[in-house]
Enzyme design. Structure first.
Site, short mmCIF file in Angstrom:
data_model
loop_
_atom_site.label_atom_id
_atom_site.label_comp_id
_atom_site.label_asym_id
_atom_site.label_seq_id
_atom_site.Cartn_x
_atom_site.Cartn_y
_atom_site.Cartn_z
N ASP A 1 -1.71 4.70 -6.32
CA ASP A 1 -0.26 4.57 -6.10
C ASP A 1 0.53 5.73 -6.68
O ASP A 1 1.63 6.03 -6.26
CB ASP A 1 0.25 3.25 -6.69
N GLN B 1 -5.62 -8.93 -2.31
CA GLN B 1 -5.64 -7.89 -1.26
C GLN B 1 -7.08 -7.56 -0.84
O GLN B 1 -7.31 -7.22 0.31
CB GLN B 1 -4.94 -6.62 -1.74
N GLY C 1 0.87 -1.18 0.00
CA GLY C 1 0.00 0.00 0.00
C GLY C 1 0.91 1.22 0.00
O GLY C 1 1.85 1.31 0.80
N ARG D 1 10.21 -1.31 -5.07
CA ARG D 1 8.99 -1.33 -5.89
C ARG D 1 8.93 -0.02 -6.68
O ARG D 1 9.14 1.06 -6.11
CB ARG D 1 7.73 -1.46 -5.00
O1 MRU Z 1 0.55 -4.08 -4.54
P1 MRU Z 1 -0.05 -3.32 -3.39
O2 MRU Z 1 -0.86 -4.20 -2.48
O3 MRU Z 1 0.96 -2.50 -2.66
O4 MRU Z 1 -1.07 -2.32 -4.10
C1 MRU Z 1 -1.79 -1.43 -3.30
C2 MRU Z 1 -2.74 -0.59 -4.03
O5 MRU Z 1 -2.84 -0.63 -5.23
C3 MRU Z 1 -3.53 0.40 -3.23
O6 MRU Z 1 -4.80 0.60 -3.78
C4 MRU Z 1 -2.79 1.75 -3.22
O7 MRU Z 1 -1.48 1.59 -2.81
C5 MRU Z 1 -3.46 2.77 -2.37
S1 MRU Z 1 -3.23 2.45 -0.65
C6 MRU Z 1 -3.91 3.73 0.24
#
Ligand code: MRU
Length: 349
Positions: free
Chosen positions: A236, A195, A46, A87
């Site tokens: 993101d 998720q 996240g 990432r």
């Molecule tokens: O791969 P992830 O689980 O890190 O992806 C997370 C997301 O896409 C969330 O929607 C995004 O980070 C917003 S979190 C407030």
């Protein structure tokens, strides 16, 4: 509400999100490398949570570098580069590291390691405290958009687990629920890493919010059946024109929402805006291991050797976004103008 990250006793404890919903275990990080590994493995994930975790990772790294004989500044720089390399898509990671390095550089010439270590810890704590406050403001701003009791669909997890507290999209849902403005939440399971099923459904059930889990390919049908009044997701990275990178599948949900005349909201802090990028075409999209697609819980679900495309994120064009909910208020098209104002506001702080 379970804490995503805890800074205490000179170490960072991270709730291991790969073990949820069945086990709530914390990983104890005493070295920056363990934090980097946790980000890479999605033990912490996240966008805002990654940023806060990396900030504490640099606190640990600076302490490790200070205890070594090597060239302190070069070591710190290399650690920051390693954390950045974990990432590529969530801009909060780079935003937090830049903020930490800006603080560190104040104590570089002449080098004052003791003052730098203390200032870095203060900054990391500030980053995580601010995130909690920002989520609160986003939640209030987002809830003000709703006049009726609504059924909401969300994708992935933009909750307390993805941030330091409350969440962005789920922060709005939490606040709206407390004001009697939510009838139900549909959580997309969010293939391939689930998720939505593992994390969002878990968070919502803890709050007692009526939740229905659906597989990603059911979103269109629940919209067609008028079971959803609005969509809210996190982000993101948001570019200057209002294009939004978020978990893979978000774009499909936005297209479906448009087709069914359902508003599509994005909730995100200003730290998720990338003022250096003009459009979503410039965003680097992380591609992850093919195993995430060819197996399920360790069992093969596809023939060996099949080619796989596994982007972790997609980009929703601004034309599909009804509004973006930030801590400074709700932005509506035209985004270029509104986001440039946000940029000026941040630049002036
Ligand atoms: O791969 P992830 O689980 O890190 O992806 C997370 C997301 O896409 C969330 O929607 C995004 O980070 C917003 S979190 C407030």
């Amino acid at each position: 509400m379970q804490k995503t990250l805890i800074w205490a006793d000179d170490c960072l404890r991270l709730l291991d999100q790969t073990k949820l919903p069945d086990q709530t275990e914390y990983i104890t990080c005493t070295e920056y490398r363990r934090v980097a590994e946790a980000i890479r493995r999605l033990e912490v994930r996240g966008a805002p949570a990654i940023g806060a975790a990396a900030a504490f990772g640099l606190v640990l790294g600076a302490r490790e570098a200070a205890a070594e004989a090597g060239e302190f500044w070069n070591m710190l720089w290399a650690m920051a580069a390693e954390l950045r390399g974990t990432r590529p898509t969530a801009v909060n990671l780079f935003w937090a590291i830049d903020r930490m390095l800006a603080v560190a550089s104040r104590y570089k010439d002449p080098l004052d390691k003791i003052a730098m270590l203390s200032a870095l810890e203060t900054e990391a704590v500030a980053i995580s405290r601010e995130d909690a406050e920002v989520n609160q403001r986003i939640s209030i701003n987002g809830t003000a958009l709703f006049t009726d009791k609504l059924s909401i669909l969300t994708h992935c997890n933009a909750g307390a687990l993805a941030t330091v507290a409350l969440g962005t999209a789920l922060g709005v849902i939490r606040q709206a629920w407390s004001e009697g403005k939510i009838s139900r939440v549909f959580a997309d399971e969010t293939r391939p890493l689930l998720q939505g099923a593992r994390l969002t459904a878990w968070e919502l059930l803890q709050e007692g919010i009526p939740t229905t889990l659906i597989t990603d390919n059911m979103a269109g049908w629940v919209m067609k059946k008028r079971m959803v009044d609005a969509v809210i997701v996190g982000a993101d990275r948001i570019t200057l024109n209002g294009d939004v990178a978020n978990k893979i599948g978000t774009y499909s949900v936005a297209v479906l929402a448009k087709e069914h005349n359902i508003p599509f909201y994005v909730a995100a802090p200003v730290s998720t805006f990338d003022f250096s990028l003009r459009s979503g075409d410039d965003i680097i999209i992380e591609e992850r291991s093919s195993r995430e697609v060819t197996s399920f819980a360790g069992i093969n679900t596809a023939p060996r050797g099949v080619e796989v495309f596994n982007p972790a994120f997609d980009v929703t064009p601004n034309s599909l976004v009804t509004a973006i909910i930030t801590e400074y208020g709700v932005i509506k098209p035209s985004y270029i103008e509104a986001i440039n104002k946000l940029k000026e506001l941040k630049g002036g702080e």
